[in-house]
Motif scaffolding. Structure first.
Motif, PDB file in Angstrom:
ATOM      1  N   VAL A 160       0.816  -1.212   0.000  1.00 55.97           N
ATOM      2  CA  VAL A 160       0.000   0.000   0.000  1.00 55.97           C
ATOM      3  C   VAL A 160       0.854   1.268   0.000  1.00 55.97           C
ATOM      4  O   VAL A 160       0.780   2.094  -0.914  1.00 55.97           O
ATOM      5  CB  VAL A 160      -0.973   0.009   1.199  1.00 55.97           C
ATOM      6  CG1 VAL A 160      -1.828   1.269   1.185  1.00 55.97           C
ATOM      7  CG2 VAL A 160      -1.859  -1.229   1.165  1.00 55.97           C
ATOM      8  N   ASN A 161       1.668   1.422   1.071  1.00 52.30           N
ATOM      9  CA  ASN A 161       2.500   2.625   1.159  1.00 52.30           C
ATOM     10  C   ASN A 161       3.470   2.686  -0.011  1.00 52.30           C
ATOM     11  O   ASN A 161       3.669   3.739  -0.624  1.00 52.30           O
ATOM     12  CB  ASN A 161       3.242   2.626   2.498  1.00 52.30           C
ATOM     13  CG  ASN A 161       3.732   4.013   2.875  1.00 52.30           C
ATOM     14  OD1 ASN A 161       3.169   5.020   2.449  1.00 52.30           O
ATOM     15  ND2 ASN A 161       4.781   4.076   3.664  1.00 52.30           N
ATOM     16  N   THR A 162       4.070   1.561  -0.286  1.00 56.48           N
ATOM     17  CA  THR A 162       4.933   1.434  -1.456  1.00 56.48           C
ATOM     18  C   THR A 162       4.760   0.031  -2.023  1.00 56.48           C
ATOM     19  O   THR A 162       4.712  -0.930  -1.263  1.00 56.48           O
ATOM     20  CB  THR A 162       6.417   1.688  -1.091  1.00 56.48           C
ATOM     21  OG1 THR A 162       7.219   1.594  -2.272  1.00 56.48           O
ATOM     22  CG2 THR A 162       6.935   0.709  -0.057  1.00 56.48           C
ATOM     23  N   PRO A 163       4.533  -0.139  -3.314  1.00 53.23           N
ATOM     24  CA  PRO A 163       4.718   0.878  -4.358  1.00 53.23           C
ATOM     25  C   PRO A 163       3.465   1.641  -4.774  1.00 53.23           C
ATOM     26  O   PRO A 163       3.575   2.590  -5.554  1.00 53.23           O
ATOM     27  CB  PRO A 163       5.191   0.030  -5.534  1.00 53.23           C
ATOM     28  CG  PRO A 163       4.431  -1.251  -5.385  1.00 53.23           C
ATOM     29  CD  PRO A 163       4.350  -1.498  -3.894  1.00 53.23           C
ATOM     30  N   TYR A 164       2.251   1.284  -4.260  1.00 53.42           N
ATOM     31  CA  TYR A 164       1.028   1.840  -4.831  1.00 53.42           C
ATOM     32  C   TYR A 164       0.892   3.351  -4.623  1.00 53.42           C
ATOM     33  O   TYR A 164       0.732   4.113  -5.583  1.00 53.42           O
ATOM     34  CB  TYR A 164      -0.193   1.113  -4.279  1.00 53.42           C
ATOM     35  CG  TYR A 164      -0.304  -0.334  -4.704  1.00 53.42           C
ATOM     36  CD1 TYR A 164       0.304  -0.774  -5.882  1.00 53.42           C
ATOM     37  CD2 TYR A 164      -1.018  -1.257  -3.960  1.00 53.42           C
ATOM     38  CE1 TYR A 164       0.205  -2.099  -6.286  1.00 53.42           C
ATOM     39  CE2 TYR A 164      -1.125  -2.588  -4.355  1.00 53.42           C
ATOM     40  CZ  TYR A 164      -0.510  -3.001  -5.511  1.00 53.42           C
ATOM     41  OH  TYR A 164      -0.609  -4.315  -5.915  1.00 53.42           O
ATOM     42  N   MET A 165       0.928   3.816  -3.343  1.00 53.54           N
ATOM     43  CA  MET A 165       0.800   5.249  -3.114  1.00 53.54           C
ATOM     44  C   MET A 165       2.001   6.004  -3.672  1.00 53.54           C
ATOM     45  O   MET A 165       1.858   7.098  -4.231  1.00 53.54           O
ATOM     46  CB  MET A 165       0.628   5.540  -1.616  1.00 53.54           C
ATOM     47  CG  MET A 165      -0.732   5.197  -1.061  1.00 53.54           C
ATOM     48  SD  MET A 165      -0.957   5.720   0.662  1.00 53.54           S
ATOM     49  CE  MET A 165      -1.017   7.518   0.472  1.00 53.54           C
ATOM     50  N   THR A 166       3.173   5.404  -3.519  1.00 55.25           N
ATOM     51  CA  THR A 166       4.395   6.053  -4.004  1.00 55.25           C
ATOM     52  C   THR A 166       4.334   6.330  -5.498  1.00 55.25           C
ATOM     53  O   THR A 166       4.849   7.341  -5.986  1.00 55.25           O
ATOM     54  CB  THR A 166       5.620   5.183  -3.681  1.00 55.25           C
ATOM     55  OG1 THR A 166       5.677   4.960  -2.266  1.00 55.25           O
ATOM     56  CG2 THR A 166       6.912   5.870  -4.115  1.00 55.25           C
TER      57      THR A 166
END
Length: 222
Positions: A160-166
């Motif tokens: 979630v935090n990385t790689p999607y939001m990033t």
């Protein structure tokens, strides 16, 4: 007679202590930190105590769900030529509600890392199997604060935090590096009294071109 009364009182006090410890340990096992468990038992900070989020099955995150273009109003897309960030107030359970920003080139790289002294609602541990992170709503690279609880939510670090939001934060940063000004909004989505969001809604729209124009939802699952 006085000695017998004292022994009875001592036994009662000992029983109360044992019961208290059992309840505190039970609350801790349910996902609360020791401090949160004590606060809950003794009636303090109850507004910040939330249910434990259900564990997601590893690998069941569908990835970013795209909704098309951002849904800002005309008034929200007005450019005052000066960048800004606004964090919404915490809700009654102590959870961040939203983060709005006008990202300018001057803001890039001015944010701060997540403070280890802050435990967003629902946060247990960054270590396996919890895989939790103190996730910025407005990312650090975009000027977001890691020292303001209003900007930090509990996210699964991967994916979630990385790689999607990033991925989307990088898109906004690249546009800003190229001289763009971007209207940006990130909204956590909650279910019931669960501390960590079940999803994060992200919107971005560049003001002087069509470089950035997205609206996505990222489910907070492993």
């Amino acid at each position: 007679m006085a000695k017998k009364k004292k022994r009875t009182q001592n036994k009662s006090n000992l029983s109360l202590i044992i019961i208290t410890l059992i309840l505190v340990v039970a609350l801790y096992i349910s996902g609360m930190s020791p401090t949160e468990a004590l606060d809950y038992f003794f009636g303090t900070k109850q507004s910040q105590v939330t249910e434990k989020a259900p564990e997601s099955t590893s690998g069941d995150n569908p990835g970013p769900i795209e909704h098309g273009k951002a849904i800002f109003t005309k008034d929200e897309l007005k450019n005052d030529k000066k960048g800004w960030i606004h964090y919404g107030e915490l809700d009654q359970l102590g959870r961040p509600t939203t983060a709005e920003a006008l990202i300018t080139p001057q803001m890039i790289g001015t944010g701060t890392g997540a403070s280890q002294d802050i435990r967003p609602p629902g946060f247990i541990s960054g270590k396996s199997p919890h895989n939790h992170s103190r996730g910025h709503l407005i990312g650090r690279q975009l000027g977001g604060s890691g020292e303001d609880l209003k900007n930090l939510v509990t996210l699964y670090q991967n994916p979630v935090n990385t790689p999607y939001m990033t991925k989307y934060e990088n898109m906004v940063r690249q546009a800003a590096d190229n001289g763009e000004t971007i209207r940006y909004r990130v909204t956590p989505v909650y279910e019931g009294n669960i501390g960590m969001p079940i999803a994060v809604d992200m919107e971005g729209k560049s003001l002087n071109s069509n470089t950035i124009d997205f609206h996505v939802t990222i489910e907070n699952k492993k």
